[in-house]
Structures are given as structure tokens and as C-alpha cells.
Design a protein around this motif. Structure first.
Motif, PDB file in Angstrom:
ATOM      1  N   ASN A   1       0.806  -1.220   0.000  1.00 54.27           N
ATOM      2  CA  ASN A   1       0.000   0.000   0.000  1.00 54.27           C
ATOM      3  C   ASN A   1       0.841   1.272   0.000  1.00 54.27           C
ATOM      4  OD1 ASN A   1      -3.099  -0.690   0.468  1.00 54.27           O
ATOM      5  ND2 ASN A   1      -1.888  -2.198   1.591  1.00 54.27           N
ATOM      6  N   HIS A   2       2.140   1.138   0.356  1.00 54.80           N
ATOM      7  CA  HIS A   2       3.037   2.303   0.383  1.00 54.80           C
ATOM      8  C   HIS A   2       4.363   1.936  -0.279  1.00 54.80           C
ATOM      9  CE1 HIS A   2       0.263   4.227   3.217  1.00 54.80           C
ATOM     10  NE2 HIS A   2       0.254   3.088   3.884  1.00 54.80           N
ATOM     11  N   PRO A   3       4.346   1.674  -1.572  1.00 52.37           N
ATOM     12  CA  PRO A   3       5.582   1.252  -2.253  1.00 52.37           C
ATOM     13  C   PRO A   3       6.689   2.305  -2.193  1.00 52.37           C
ATOM     14  CG  PRO A   3       3.844   1.764  -3.855  1.00 52.37           C
ATOM     15  CD  PRO A   3       3.199   1.737  -2.510  1.00 52.37           C
ATOM     16  N   ASP A   4       6.318   3.559  -1.933  1.00 58.66           N
ATOM     17  CA  ASP A   4       7.334   4.614  -1.834  1.00 58.66           C
ATOM     18  C   ASP A   4       8.215   4.448  -0.593  1.00 58.66           C
ATOM     19  OD1 ASP A   4       4.715   5.167  -0.725  1.00 58.66           O
ATOM     20  OD2 ASP A   4       5.547   7.052   0.012  1.00 58.66           O
ATOM     21  N   PHE A   5       7.841   3.550   0.304  1.00 59.55           N
ATOM     22  CA  PHE A   5       8.629   3.294   1.504  1.00 59.55           C
ATOM     23  C   PHE A   5       9.647   2.171   1.295  1.00 59.55           C
ATOM     24  CE2 PHE A   5       5.850   6.019   3.776  1.00 59.55           C
ATOM     25  CZ  PHE A   5       6.406   6.262   5.035  1.00 59.55           C
TER      26      PHE A   5
ATOM     27  N   LEU B   1       9.524 -10.708  -3.999  1.00 60.48           N
ATOM     28  CA  LEU B   1       8.740 -10.508  -5.219  1.00 60.48           C
ATOM     29  C   LEU B   1       8.146  -9.098  -5.277  1.00 60.48           C
ATOM     30  CD1 LEU B   1       7.425 -11.612  -7.803  1.00 60.48           C
ATOM     31  CD2 LEU B   1       5.587 -12.569  -6.376  1.00 60.48           C
ATOM     32  N   ILE B   2       7.633  -8.624  -4.156  1.00 59.49           N
ATOM     33  CA  ILE B   2       7.053  -7.275  -4.112  1.00 59.49           C
ATOM     34  C   ILE B   2       8.126  -6.224  -4.389  1.00 59.49           C
ATOM     35  CG2 ILE B   2       5.915  -5.562  -2.646  1.00 59.49           C
ATOM     36  CD1 ILE B   2       4.593  -7.948  -1.170  1.00 59.49           C
ATOM     37  N   ILE B   3       9.290  -6.398  -3.775  1.00 57.38           N
ATOM     38  CA  ILE B   3      10.399  -5.463  -4.011  1.00 57.38           C
ATOM     39  C   ILE B   3      10.782  -5.445  -5.486  1.00 57.38           C
ATOM     40  CG2 ILE B   3      12.858  -5.065  -3.562  1.00 57.38           C
ATOM     41  CD1 ILE B   3      12.325  -6.193  -0.729  1.00 57.38           C
ATOM     42  N   GLN B   4      10.852  -6.633  -6.080  1.00 58.14           N
ATOM     43  CA  GLN B   4      11.192  -6.728  -7.511  1.00 58.14           C
ATOM     44  C   GLN B   4      10.185  -5.970  -8.363  1.00 58.14           C
ATOM     45  OE1 GLN B   4      10.986 -10.712  -9.059  1.00 58.14           O
ATOM     46  NE2 GLN B   4      11.878 -10.188 -11.012  1.00 58.14           N
ATOM     47  N   LYS B   5       8.905  -6.144  -8.060  1.00 57.85           N
ATOM     48  CA  LYS B   5       7.864  -5.454  -8.824  1.00 57.85           C
ATOM     49  C   LYS B   5       7.970  -3.940  -8.666  1.00 57.85           C
ATOM     50  CE  LYS B   5       4.289  -9.013  -9.254  1.00 57.85           C
ATOM     51  NZ  LYS B   5       4.114  -8.875 -10.711  1.00 57.85           N
ATOM     52  N   ILE B   6       8.240  -3.495  -7.456  1.00 60.20           N
ATOM     53  CA  ILE B   6       8.375  -2.049  -7.223  1.00 60.20           C
ATOM     54  C   ILE B   6       9.559  -1.497  -8.003  1.00 60.20           C
ATOM     55  CG2 ILE B   6       8.897  -0.297  -5.483  1.00 60.20           C
ATOM     56  CD1 ILE B   6       7.337  -2.037  -3.477  1.00 60.20           C
ATOM     57  N   GLN B   7      10.686  -2.196  -7.948  1.00 61.90           N
ATOM     58  CA  GLN B   7      11.892  -1.734  -8.635  1.00 61.90           C
ATOM     59  C   GLN B   7      11.737  -1.765 -10.154  1.00 61.90           C
ATOM     60  OE1 GLN B   7      14.807  -4.342  -6.838  1.00 61.90           O
ATOM     61  NE2 GLN B   7      15.181  -2.937  -5.121  1.00 61.90           N
TER      62      GLN B   7
ATOM     63  N   ASP C   1       8.846  -1.061 -11.559  1.00 59.81           N
ATOM     64  CA  ASP C   1       7.676  -0.205 -11.804  1.00 59.81           C
ATOM     65  C   ASP C   1       6.470  -0.998 -12.294  1.00 59.81           C
ATOM     66  OD1 ASP C   1       8.886   2.205 -11.064  1.00 59.81           O
ATOM     67  OD2 ASP C   1       9.869   2.374 -13.021  1.00 59.81           O
ATOM     68  N   SER C   2       6.321  -2.238 -11.801  1.00 59.55           N
ATOM     69  CA  SER C   2       5.165  -3.067 -12.157  1.00 59.55           C
ATOM     70  C   SER C   2       4.005  -2.771 -11.216  1.00 59.55           C
ATOM     71  CB  SER C   2       5.524  -4.555 -12.071  1.00 59.55           C
ATOM     72  OG  SER C   2       6.523  -4.884 -12.997  1.00 59.55           O
ATOM     73  N   PRO C   3       2.761  -2.951 -11.672  1.00 56.99           N
ATOM     74  CA  PRO C   3       1.602  -2.719 -10.796  1.00 56.99           C
ATOM     75  C   PRO C   3       1.608  -3.695  -9.616  1.00 56.99           C
ATOM     76  CG  PRO C   3       0.946  -2.862 -13.110  1.00 56.99           C
ATOM     77  CD  PRO C   3       2.363  -3.317 -13.040  1.00 56.99           C
ATOM     78  N   LEU C   4       1.015  -3.270  -8.510  1.00 52.75           N
ATOM     79  CA  LEU C   4       0.995  -4.097  -7.304  1.00 52.75           C
ATOM     80  C   LEU C   4      -0.393  -4.628  -6.972  1.00 52.75           C
ATOM     81  CD1 LEU C   4       3.387  -2.101  -4.932  1.00 52.75           C
ATOM     82  CD2 LEU C   4       3.902  -4.124  -6.298  1.00 52.75           C
ATOM     83  N   GLU C   5      -1.369  -4.414  -7.864  1.00 54.23           N
ATOM     84  CA  GLU C   5      -2.690  -4.992  -7.609  1.00 54.23           C
ATOM     85  C   GLU C   5      -2.598  -6.513  -7.640  1.00 54.23           C
ATOM     86  OE1 GLU C   5      -2.202  -2.516  -9.668  1.00 54.23           O
ATOM     87  OE2 GLU C   5      -3.571  -0.874  -9.167  1.00 54.23           O
ATOM     88  N   LEU C   6      -3.528  -7.152  -6.944  1.00 56.33           N
ATOM     89  CA  LEU C   6      -3.515  -8.603  -6.784  1.00 56.33           C
ATOM     90  C   LEU C   6      -3.413  -9.340  -8.117  1.00 56.33           C
ATOM     91  CD1 LEU C   6      -3.664 -10.421  -4.292  1.00 56.33           C
ATOM     92  CD2 LEU C   6      -6.132 -10.569  -4.625  1.00 56.33           C
ATOM     93  N   THR C   7      -4.093  -8.815  -9.121  1.00 59.31           N
ATOM     94  CA  THR C   7      -4.138  -9.458 -10.437  1.00 59.31           C
ATOM     95  C   THR C   7      -2.754  -9.724 -11.010  1.00 59.31           C
ATOM     96  OG1 THR C   7      -6.276  -8.461 -10.955  1.00 59.31           O
ATOM     97  CG2 THR C   7      -4.945  -9.170 -12.824  1.00 59.31           C
ATOM     98  N   TYR C   8      -1.810  -8.852 -10.719  1.00 60.00           N
ATOM     99  CA  TYR C   8      -0.497  -8.939 -11.362  1.00 60.00           C
ATOM    100  C   TYR C   8       0.451  -9.925 -10.663  1.00 60.00           C
ATOM    101  CZ  TYR C   8      -2.364  -4.908 -13.725  1.00 60.00           C
ATOM    102  OH  TYR C   8      -3.180  -4.075 -14.459  1.00 60.00           O
ATOM    103  N   PHE C   9      -0.075 -10.658  -9.684  1.00 59.05           N
ATOM    104  CA  PHE C   9       0.724 -11.695  -9.021  1.00 59.05           C
ATOM    105  C   PHE C   9       0.364 -13.098  -9.520  1.00 59.05           C
ATOM    106  CE2 PHE C   9       1.236  -8.122  -6.222  1.00 59.05           C
ATOM    107  CZ  PHE C   9       2.499  -8.268  -5.676  1.00 59.05           C
TER     108      PHE C   9
END
Length: 587
Positions: A473-477, A501-507, A509-517
Motif C-alpha cells: 500500500n506504500h511502495p514509496d517506503f 517478489l514485491i520489491i522486484q515489482k516495485i523496482q 515499476d510493475s503494478p501491485l494490484e492482486l491481479t499482477y501476481f
């Protein structure tokens, strides 16, 4: 095949999860969310929640969860790519074919095409001179040419390689035939046809795919019926014969028969709302599948003892699935097929209309076993009657049947209900006692297949999940978090994997909505991620709580280090002290 994020975004926008889920189950509003009876396990109290704001769902009963794609994967038994295509077709989108072939999807596609070719071969064989014996069998069973064509019935020649030779000429391998369970590999490595000298019943799913076959012998050899085993495209416990026709019937109920010929005989007689299990007793999955298409089912099993036992078991599954079950009392014939041949379709229709609910049918058979003029017999009858109605889930239903027994045996209704409640308490105590024994013996120990370490480290796992939720919810952190803790410092392997996996997606610039997992996680793993989102959504996650979560994990890591140091020898400790001093000097 790889599917682009842009298309998944387009599909996500087009597929409202509420609309998709409500086409399978009845949703009811509860606050800002919607709830329903979970279609993935048997329950009487709704525990599946659909979150419209995040376009996700989670069942607090069985742990299934995810997004709209996960839902379709689970309920239609599809893999990820097939579920995307299924949803795309539903909303009028075309999946771009710009990725690499997915191995599993390609394999399933090949098997479905192979099954279709095998069904054509069996049907053509039935019409050939070689299939005369099969045609004679169907003629003896009074099937019309139209019925044979409707069901695509066929014949497997009495040869070892007839089908194998045919499919090889069509470009399929023996290995693929074995994978589709159309061929068997012998101990010496040779392949031969599984179905030989049998009439063939193709099994077709709701999308018109041939997913398996049933075969019946034409002599007295065993087994009488031979069915496809589970394959990448077929799970017998999750499918029903002729549901592809029954789902289109205008009737509001379904008829459940025992076998292929009962179904086909009823269909030919004009009863198109009929299905059958596939060589096994009714399963919980099949009961839930029926609940999607009907609120009432008429169990039309054989009238013999085995049929009655199967009826009792099926009725229990239907009660758990929330489907009203009625029982067809067949007299003068052993099964529906024979009854229709003997008395005709009109009489059979009357028989269906006279079908009684399960409990009433059971009580009628119970009464026939006792002479109620004898006091001892009457006592036994009353006890069994009370035992039977004590198993009913609905309190009002128990009250009605208790009143009937009171009138029938000149008893007070209060006395009957008192006995029923006494029996229910006995059953409850026995159930709890059994559960406790299983816990003591280790049989009932819950095994968390996704995150087995969570049981051992509940506090730490909860803190890890708090970090995961905060980061989603706060990928900027992400930089703030990574300065304080790294994935390898997570205590549980599953949460560590998800954190990375979440860190990889953030780095990236991939979406973080549930669908993209969905592409990286299995349906069960998606359920666990959905659980993390559901359990944390109403909590107040602040920067301070994030710091607390990180502290819990680091504190645990320090405890492990302290415990490890306590096992040092004096020499080891001195070496550790010197290394620690050097490291501090470097700072």
C-alpha cells in the motif's frame, strides 16, 4: 504464453469481480462488501467475502482467495492462461498472441484436440462393419440414431492398436495418448489401446470439450465399465456426465442418476435435466457443482441396497451444499432405464413428481421395518426416528418431524424434542472426543502447506505480513524498509519469497494490484496473499507500526544469534569477540 501487463489491466477493468462471482453463486450485501456461501468447500454459513474496492475475494472458511482470474482458475479448473482467455472471451476481448507458448497450456490444448480426434474415431468405428456388435448393443437398449449422434456414442474395436495407429497418422505421439489415458504403457515399454471391444461414452465439459471417456464391455468380462483416469484436462471428482446438456434445461431441478445409460435413456424420453457421476460415488465437489445449477435435485439411484446406501451418502453431501434432495422411489424396475422401457415416459414423469424429500423417504423405510403394535418394536422405532431427525441441521425441520412422531405414537411433542436434543448433545460430545483423540495422536495437526513455519513463529510471521501489507500500500517506503531489513532476514520462507517478489515489482515499476501476481504465484499462494490483504485491511498501519513490525523480526534474529553464541566454546567466543571488535573499528 506471456501476457502483457497492459492487456491484464484492460481485462481487469472489463471484468467486475462482483458480476463474475455472482454468475456462479448468490451474493448478498454486508456493509461495504458482499458475502456468499463458498463454492470451494461445503458450508452452511457464508464465509466468502468479495471486496469490490480491491476487486478481490477471500474465504475465511477454507482460505481460498485472490482476484477474478484466480476465481475462474479455481471454479472452472483452468490454468492461468486458460482463465485469462476464458474471461477475455466472456467480455469480448482477444488475448494478444505475442508471447511464448506456455508448456502446460499447450499440453492441455494437445490433449483436448487428441480427445476430440479419438471421439471421432470411436464414432466412425461404431458406424463401420467392425462396430456392428456395438450398434447391436445400443439397439438392444432401444437408443435411436438421433440419441447416438447427440451423445457422440462410439465403439472401440477389438484390437490392441486400432486407436493408436489412427492418432499416430494424425500427428499425435504414443506418449500423448498415454497422458490422455487413451493408451497404456506395458512393463516392456510398449503401448496399447486402453479401450478395446467396448461401446464408448464421450465425457464433455461445459465448454464442449471432450475431456474423457467411459467404456462398457459387450460380454461378461470385467471391469464392466472402464473410465478415464484423471488427466491434465479431466478430474472425475469435479465433472458430471451430461451436465453440458442439463445446464440448458428449462427445468429448475436436476436428476442425478447412477450411470451413463440411465442418463441417456431419460434424455431420450424427454428429461434433459439429468446428470450422472463418472464411475465414482458422488463427491463434495460434484455436489457443489450441482448447487450452481439447481436448488433441488432428485436422486434417481438403483433400487437395490447399494443404491440406497449411495442415496443416503449423496443426500448428506447435498444438505451440506445447500441443495434440497428428493428421492425417486422406483418400484417394479431396478433402475430408471428399465422403468421407462417397461412403463413409459409419462409414468416416469409421475414418479418424478411423487418423489419425496430424503428424510421423509428414510422415515417411510424405517417404519416399514417395525410392527408398531408391539411395545418393544415401537420403542426401537421411536429411538431410531429421533436419532434420524437429530441429524437434521434445520431446527424448524426437526420441530416439524418431532410433531409428526408425537401424533403418530401418542407422545408429547416436548418429550420427543427433549430426546432429540439429548441425542444431538451426545453426537456433539462424541465428535469433540474424536477430534481430541485425533489431535493427541497427531492426525488432526494442521499443516500449513504455503507457510509451514508460521505455526512455529506466529508473532514473527504476523509482523512479516504487516510489513508486506504496508509495502503493497506504500511502495514509496521501499528504500526506508530496505535500509532496515532485507528479505533474507525474514523468519518464514514464504513471506521472504513474497517480500522479494514485491520489491522486484516495485523496482521494475510493475503494478501491485492482486491481479499482477497470478503469473508468479499458484492459486493456493494467491489465496494466502488475499488472506494477508483481508486480515490487515481494517488495521491502522502507520510508519510507527511498520517500525514495530521490523523490530519484532530483528529482535528474533538477535535471539537466534544469542542462542548460537551460548553454544560457543571459549576459543570460539574469543574469535567472535575479536571479529566483532575489528568490525566496530572499521565503522
Amino acid at each position: 504464453m506471456a501476457i502483457s501487463e497492459s492487456f491484464i489491466q484492460q481485462l481487469r477493468m472489463a471484468c467486475d469481480i462482483t458480476s463474475i462471482v455472482s454468475s456462479y453463486v448468490e451474493l448478498k450485501r454486508e456493509g461495504r462488501n458482499k458475502k456468499c456461501l463458498c463454492p470451494f468447500h461445503l458450508e452452511k454459513t457464508p464465509s466468502l467475502v468479495v471486496y469490490e474496492d480491491t476487486q478481490s475475494f477471500y474465504c475465511f472458511g477454507c482460505g481460498t482467495g485472490g482476484d477474478v482470474i484466480t476465481f475462474i482458475m479455481k471454479i472452472e479448473n483452468l490454468d492461468y492462461v486458460e482463465a485469462v482467455k476464458f474471461l477475455a472471451a466472456r467480455v469480448g476481448l482477444t488475448v494478444p498472441e505475442d508471447g511464448q507458448d506456455d508448456k502446460l497450456a499447450k499440453q492441455r490444448s494437445r490433449i483436448l484436440a487428441l480427445n476430440r480426434e479419438a471421439a471421432r474415431f470411436f464414432h466412425q468405428s461404431l458406424k463401420s462393419p467392425e462396430g456392428r456388435e456395438g450398434l447391436a448393443y445400443f439397439a438392444q437398449r432401444r437408443l435411436t440414431k438421433k440419441t447416438i449422434i447427440t451423445y457422440g456414442l462410439g465403439y472401440a474395436p477389438n484390437q490392441w492398436h486400432a486407436l493408436l495407429d489412427h492418432i499416430k497418422s494424425k500427428g499425435y505421439s504414443y506418449e500423448e495418448a498415454a497422458l490422455a489415458d487413451l493408451a497404456v504403457k506395458s512393463k516392456n515399454g510398449r503401448y496399447y489401446d486402453k479401450f478395446r471391444n467396448r461401446v464408448i461414452f464421450p465425457i464433455i465439459d461445459l465448454r464442449g470439450n471432450v475431456i474423457g471417456f467411459g467404456g462398457r464391455v459387450l460380454d461378461d468380462s470385467q471391469p464392466k465399465y472402464l473410465n478415464s483416469s484423471d488427466t491434465p484436462v479431466f478430474k472425475k471428482s469435479r465433472n458430471l456426465f451430461s451436465l453440458n446438456f442439463a445446464k440448458n434445461s428449462p427445468e429448475k431441478n436436476l436428476i442425478l442418476a447412477e450411470g451413463y445409460m440411465d442418463v441417456i435413456a431419460m434424455y431420450q424420453a424427454g428429461f434433459h435435466n439429468v446428470v450422472a457421476t463418472l464411475g465414482t460415488a458422488l463427491t463434495a465437489e460434484q455436489a457443489r457443482l450441482i448447487s450452481r445449477y439447481a436448488n433441488e435435485v432428485i436422486i434417481a439411484y438403483d433400487s437395490d441396497e447399494a443404491g440406497q446406501i449411495a442415496t443416503t451418502r449423496a443426500s448428506n453431501l447435498f444438505e451440506e451444499a445447500g441443495v434440497e434432495a428428493r428421492v425417486l422411489e422406483i418400484t417394479g424396475a431396478k433402475d430408471p432405464d428399465e422403468y421407462i422401457k417397461t412403463y413409459g415416459a409419462d409414468r416416469f414423469k409421475v414418479l418424478l413428481e411423487q418423489s419425496e424429500n430424503v428424510i421423509k423417504s428414510k422415515l417411510k423405510r424405517l417404519k416399514s421395518r417395525y410392527n408398531l403394535d408391539e411395545p418393544e418394536e415401537q420403542v426401537k422405532y421411536i429411538h431410531e426416528y429421533c436419532l434420524m431427525i437429530s441429524e437434521l441441521y434445520d431446527k424448524l425441520e426437526r420441530d416439524v418431524y418431532a410433531g409428526s412422531l408425537a401424533v403418530e405414537c401418542n407422545l408429547s411433542k416436548a418429550a420427543v424434542l427433549e430426546q432429540v436434543e439429548h441425542l444431538r448433545k451426545q453426537q456433539y460430545r462424541r465428535k469433540k472426543s474424536k477430534e481430541w483423540k485425533e489431535i493427541q495422536s497427531g492426525k488432526a495437526v494442521y499443516v500449513d502447506k504455503i507457510n509451514p513455519e508460521r505455526v512455529k513463529y506466529p508473532k514473527e510471521a504476523k509482523a512479516e505480513e504487516g510489513i508486506l501489507y504496508f509495502l503493497l500500500n506504500h511502495p514509496d517506503f521501499v528504500s526506508y524498509i530496505l535500509e532496515r531489513i532485507q528479505p533474507e532476514q525474514f523468519i518464514t520462507s514464504w513471506n521472504q519469497k513474497l517480500f522479494a517478489l514485491i520489491i522486484q515489482k516495485i523496482q521494475q515499476d510493475s503494478p501491485l494490484e492482486l491481479t499482477y501476481f497470478n503469473e508468479q504465484l499458484s492459486p493456493d499462494e494467491m489465496g494466502r496473499l488475499a488472506r494477508i490483504l483481508s486480515e490487515n485491511r481494517d488495521l491502522n498501519h502507520t510508519k510507527e507500526s511498520l517500525d514495530d513490525y521490523i523490530a519484532v523480526i530483528l529482535q528474533h534474529a538477535h535471539k537466534l544469534q544469542d542462542a548460537e553464541r551460548s553454544r560457543f566454546s571459549l576459543d570460539d567466543y574469543e574469535q567472535y569477540r575479536q571479529e566483532l571488535f575489528k568490525n566496530k573499528g572499521k565503522k
